[in-house]
Design an enzyme around this catalytic site. Structure first.
Site, PDB file in Angstrom:
ATOM      1  N   GLU A 153      51.096  -8.446  -0.116  1.00 30.53           N
ATOM      2  CA  GLU A 153      52.297  -8.749   0.654  1.00 30.53           C
ATOM      3  C   GLU A 153      52.852  -8.266   2.233  1.00 30.53           C
ATOM      4  OE1 GLU A 153      55.026  -6.820   0.959  1.00 30.53           O
ATOM      5  OE2 GLU A 153      54.456  -5.044   0.070  1.00 30.53           O
ATOM      6  N   ARG A 156      59.203  -8.301   4.416  1.00 28.13           N
ATOM      7  CA  ARG A 156      60.411  -7.542   5.329  1.00 28.13           C
ATOM      8  C   ARG A 156      61.701  -7.508   4.318  1.00 28.13           C
ATOM      9  NH1 ARG A 156      61.122 -10.832  10.206  1.00 28.13           N
ATOM     10  NH2 ARG A 156      60.734 -12.640   8.774  1.00 28.13           N
ATOM     11  N   GLU A 157      62.023  -6.498   3.807  1.00 30.51           N
ATOM     12  CA  GLU A 157      63.330  -6.444   3.206  1.00 30.51           C
ATOM     13  C   GLU A 157      64.325  -6.984   4.264  1.00 30.51           C
ATOM     14  OE1 GLU A 157      64.492  -2.956   1.030  1.00 30.51           O
ATOM     15  OE2 GLU A 157      62.273  -2.007   1.202  1.00 30.51           O
ATOM     16  N   LEU A 255      59.588  -3.625  19.622  1.00 29.82           N
ATOM     17  CA  LEU A 255      59.756  -2.557  20.803  1.00 29.82           C
ATOM     18  C   LEU A 255      61.245  -2.230  20.725  1.00 29.82           C
ATOM     19  CD1 LEU A 255      57.547  -3.903  23.810  1.00 29.82           C
ATOM     20  CD2 LEU A 255      57.210  -1.739  22.386  1.00 29.82           C
ATOM     21  N   GLY A 258      65.071   3.597  19.307  1.00 30.94           N
ATOM     22  CA  GLY A 258      66.229   4.233  18.639  1.00 30.94           C
ATOM     23  C   GLY A 258      65.800   5.286  17.419  1.00 30.94           C
ATOM     24  N   CYS A 265      57.667   1.389   2.998  1.00 31.76           N
ATOM     25  CA  CYS A 265      56.425   0.878   3.481  1.00 31.76           C
ATOM     26  C   CYS A 265      55.693   1.703   4.654  1.00 31.76           C
ATOM     27  CB  CYS A 265      56.649  -0.430   3.767  1.00 31.76           C
ATOM     28  SG  CYS A 265      56.873  -1.505   2.509  1.00 31.76           S
TER      29      CYS A 265
END
Length: 441
Positions: A153, A156-157, A255, A258, A265
């Site tokens: 899988e 993306r949460e 990119l 932060g 994951c």
């Protein structure tokens, strides 16, 4: 087709609902009776945009059901997606495969005497390379009619439903033409809509997931390393990232300088990947991933130090407001959350910390009961000496700096996600600091 999904955590629940959405009959299986009851009643035990509505629709239509019985699942269908967790061993970093092995052993036992002539077990769990082949031998020794495929899988949460129904690619690690044909049939509506289908061997399919996550983690840590260089030289990391992203060979995605990555994951996968490479005698080939991990963890400490400097060198007896607890927006997942880690570090240094998050307060409170929590931003910021912006929820970009300045004790802000427009904040009298942007001083 009649499919089963074994393991109805985040990946499994999303996969089950989405497979029902595209027309299959699906039975979800889990040993957690409370979770099964909730899902069968149309209740999702975590926050994921769009999933609840899809689940209710599928359950009400009779295309999706749930059970605690694997034997019932084996009777129901002949294609079994395995979505159980493979958590990281905290001591070694190696992936813990006990839940996966347990499922395979139980599945093998249930297949004995099964009415289905050909059974396909499809792994979706993230595993070290070589796992699928071992499981195939394990399952084949008990049930020669059973085949194994691997279908990683790439969710993306916060975007999992979209990622499942409109995937950038479907990767299928197979050993037989029959397995490939079965998976093509499962995903036919998605393939007809243009999703690429990548057919490969088991080992390559396993590696695609690990290598993809390792690359994304490397890209994030690279720009955060550049943020450190910017802090030392007076350069601006946002302009740097923007200029780099214009190069089509690099691109702008990931990119984002932060606080760094977290969740269930990327941190786990790069550590498991490194551990597996070392088992294969290839530790030097992926040694850079340890530095990727170190840079990512260091961002949390750098954020704490930035806030400390704003407070004159000490957190003792200070009030700190934290905006964000989830590891990313559009999720209530606080696993390895950089935001929550920073909040805990600040509290351990003597500050009173009050946290706000649009969705993750309950999970954060359970994980960190020593922190204080607020259900609205103004309450979290009441009499704060500094505000830390740690999860980039859209709601925080829409805050009114002038109104918030009347609530805090000192209008001081650390934008650890570099997503707030500094102009309105500074115009409202706020002192603003951000990683990699010394020009804001």
């Amino acid at each position: 087709m009649r499919l089963t999904v074994i393991g109805t955590g985040y990946v499994g629940a999303v996969h089950a609902a989405c497979m029902a959405e595209i027309g299959h009959e699906v039975l979800g299986v889990d040993i957690d009776r409370e979770r099964v009851t909730a899902l069968a009643g149309g209740r999702v035990p975590f926050f994921e945009p769009g999933l609840s509505q899809m689940l209710v629709k599928a359950v009400n239509a009779g295309r999706l059901g749930f059970t605690t019985s694997l034997a019932e699942a084996v009777r129901f269908g002949d294609t079994h997606f395995v979505c159980v967790g493979t958590p990281q061993d905290p001591a070694s970093g190696v992936a813990d495969l006990r839940y996966l092995h347990s499922v395979v052993d139980e599945l093998a036992g249930c297949l004995d005497g099964s009415a289905h002539d050909e059974v396909l077990m499809v792994g979706k769990s993230t595993v070290p390379v070589g796992t699928a082949a071992r499981l195939a031998r394990r399952l084949g020794a008990v049930s020669p009619a059973a085949d194994v495929a691997w279908n990683p899988e790439f969710l993306r949460e916060g975007c999992a439903v979209q990622d499942t129904l409109r995937p950038e690619r479907v990767v299928a690690g197979v050993r037989t033409e029959h397995a490939e044909a079965r998976l093509r049939a499962v995903y036919a509506p998605l393939l007809d809509a243009g999703a690429p289908f990548v057919s490969t061997d088991l080992a390559t399919a396993e590696l695609v997931k690990m290598a993809s996550n390792a690359f994304l983690a490397t890209k994030i840590s690279f720009i955060n390393a550049m943020a450190e260089v910017c802090d030392a030289t007076g350069a601006d990391v946002l302009t740097l990232a923007h200029a780099m992203g214009q190069d089509s060979r690099i691109g702008p995605r990931f990119l984002a300088p932060g606080l760094g990555f977290g969740g269930s994951c990327l941190p786990k996968d790069i550590r498991a990947f490194t551990a597996r490479a070392e088992e294969l005698g290839l530790g030097r080939s992926v040694g850079f991933l340890r530095q990727v991990d170190e840079i990512n963890t260091r961002q949390r400490k750098r954020t704490v130090e930035l806030a400390k400097r704003l407070l004159g060198g000490s957190f003792a007896d200070r009030n700190v407001a934290v905006l964000g607890a989830a590891f990313k927006p559009f999720s209530d997942d606080i696993r390895d959350s950089p935001a929550l880690a920073v909040a805990e570090m600040v509290r351990s240094r003597g500050a009173t910390v009050r946290v706000h998050d649009p969705e993750a307060v309950d999970n954060a409170r359970a994980a960190s009961p020593e922190l204080q929590f607020a259900l609205d931003v103004a309450k979290a910021c009441e009499r704060a000496d500094v505000v830390l912006h740690l999860t980039e929820w859209p709601e925080y970009r829409q805050l009114d700096p002038e109104a918030l300045a009347t609530v805090v004790r000192t209008p001081a802000l650390v934008d650890a996600r570099n997503t707030l427009d500094p102009l309105p904040w500074r115009s409202a009298g706020w002192t603003l600091r951000a990683l990699g942007r010394p020009g804001l001083d």
